[in-house]
Every structure is written in C-alpha cells, then in structure tokens.
Design a protein around this motif. Structure first.
Motif, short mmCIF file in Angstrom:
data_model
loop_
_atom_site.label_atom_id
_atom_site.label_comp_id
_atom_site.label_asym_id
_atom_site.label_seq_id
_atom_site.Cartn_x
_atom_site.Cartn_y
_atom_site.Cartn_z
N SER A 1 -16.87 40.74 126.69
CA SER A 1 -15.81 39.73 126.73
C SER A 1 -16.08 38.85 127.94
N ALA A 2 -16.00 37.54 127.75
CA ALA A 2 -16.28 36.63 128.85
C ALA A 2 -15.24 35.52 128.91
N GLN A 3 -14.60 35.37 130.05
CA GLN A 3 -13.59 34.33 130.26
C GLN A 3 -14.27 33.04 130.71
N ILE A 4 -14.97 32.42 129.79
CA ILE A 4 -15.78 31.23 130.11
C ILE A 4 -15.41 30.05 129.21
N THR A 5 -14.18 30.03 128.74
CA THR A 5 -13.77 29.04 127.74
C THR A 5 -13.60 27.63 128.30
N VAL A 6 -13.45 27.49 129.61
CA VAL A 6 -13.24 26.15 130.19
C VAL A 6 -14.51 25.31 130.10
N HIS A 7 -15.65 25.91 130.44
CA HIS A 7 -16.90 25.14 130.52
C HIS A 7 -17.80 25.25 129.29
N TYR A 8 -17.49 26.18 128.37
CA TYR A 8 -18.42 26.45 127.26
C TYR A 8 -17.68 26.53 125.93
N ARG A 9 -18.33 26.03 124.89
CA ARG A 9 -17.88 26.21 123.51
C ARG A 9 -18.76 27.28 122.88
N PRO A 10 -18.21 28.05 121.94
CA PRO A 10 -19.00 29.13 121.34
C PRO A 10 -20.35 28.65 120.80
N GLU A 11 -20.36 27.53 120.11
CA GLU A 11 -21.61 27.06 119.50
C GLU A 11 -22.66 26.64 120.54
N ASP A 12 -22.21 26.29 121.74
CA ASP A 12 -23.14 25.91 122.80
C ASP A 12 -23.73 27.13 123.53
N ALA B 1 -7.36 38.67 123.38
CA ALA B 1 -7.45 38.74 124.85
C ALA B 1 -6.20 38.15 125.49
N ARG B 2 -5.81 38.72 126.64
CA ARG B 2 -4.64 38.20 127.37
C ARG B 2 -4.92 36.82 127.97
N LYS B 3 -6.15 36.61 128.44
CA LYS B 3 -6.57 35.30 128.96
C LYS B 3 -7.63 34.77 128.01
N PRO B 4 -7.74 33.45 127.86
CA PRO B 4 -8.74 32.89 126.94
C PRO B 4 -10.14 33.43 127.24
N ALA B 5 -10.81 33.91 126.20
CA ALA B 5 -12.13 34.52 126.36
C ALA B 5 -12.90 34.44 125.06
N TYR B 6 -14.19 34.71 125.15
CA TYR B 6 -15.06 34.83 123.99
C TYR B 6 -15.60 36.25 123.92
N VAL B 7 -15.91 36.67 122.71
CA VAL B 7 -16.68 37.89 122.51
C VAL B 7 -18.12 37.45 122.33
N LEU B 8 -19.00 37.94 123.18
CA LEU B 8 -20.41 37.59 123.12
C LEU B 8 -21.22 38.77 122.60
N GLN B 9 -22.19 38.49 121.75
CA GLN B 9 -23.20 39.46 121.33
C GLN B 9 -24.47 39.02 122.07
#
Length: 112
Positions: free
Chosen positions: A49-60, A28-36
């Motif tokens: 794709s969700a640009q939610i990396t500031v407030h959330y960690r993948p495991e959370d 991704a061009r901006k920090p993001a996660y791939v969510l299932q």
C-alpha cells in the motif's frame, strides 16, 4: 539522531522493483494505491500500500522502478496484506515523492 553501525544498515534489504500494477485502495483510511511490484526471480511479486496519490496516477506508475524494504514482516493494512514497504520522501506540503534509482537497474538489485 541515533547513529547505527554498518552491520545494522546491512540488515535492511532495500531492493529495486518494477511496478506491474497500481490501483486505488478504496478501503484505505488515507488515499493510497495498492501496488504489485516485481522484485525479480529471487523475491517475486509483492504487494504494497502506498500513499502516493498526490503526485502519481495509477497508469503512470506501471513500469516504473521503485525502492522498497523487502525484509520487514508482512503488515495487515485493512483488507490488504502488505508484503514490502515502498520508500519515498515527504515534499514541502507533506505529499510523498517516490525514492527511485536514476538509471535502469534489474529488479531485485540491492541498494548498498
């Protein structure tokens, strides 16, 4: 702001889903996660794709409920075909906070 009729609102399928997996989206061009996200038996599991990396960690994120638009056309985001749009709000610093139900509801439940 443009006003819309209730029939216009009903065209948007906002559904609750449960995050099954979240991983960093390295391409991704901006920090993001791939969510299932599991939207229940009617809609199944969809990727986003969700640009939610500031407030959330993948495991959370795994196990959390989210609200997503499920009737937009699929969108190619780099190598990922996004199949829904997970919703959120920008905070005062511009980071995204997820839009979530405040009670447990079954995956696939429609927002009305």
């Amino acid at each position: 702001m443009e006003t819309i009729g209730f029939d216009d609102f009903l065209k948007v399928e906002l559904r609750v889903g449960r995050v099954l997996a979240a991983e960093p989206f390295a391409q991704a061009r901006k920090p993001a996660y791939v969510l299932q996200v599991d939207f229940g038996p009617e809609l199944g599991v969809r990727k986003s794709s969700a640009q939610i990396t500031v407030h959330y960690r993948p495991e959370d994120l795994v196990g959390r409920l989210v609200v997503a638009v499920v009737n937009f056309p699929n969108k190619q985001i780099g190598p990922l075909m996004s199949e829904c749009l997970v919703t959120g709000f920008h905070d005062a610093d511009g980071a995204v906070a997820l839009c979530v139900p405040d009670r447990d509801v079954p995956p696939g439940t429609r927002l009305l």
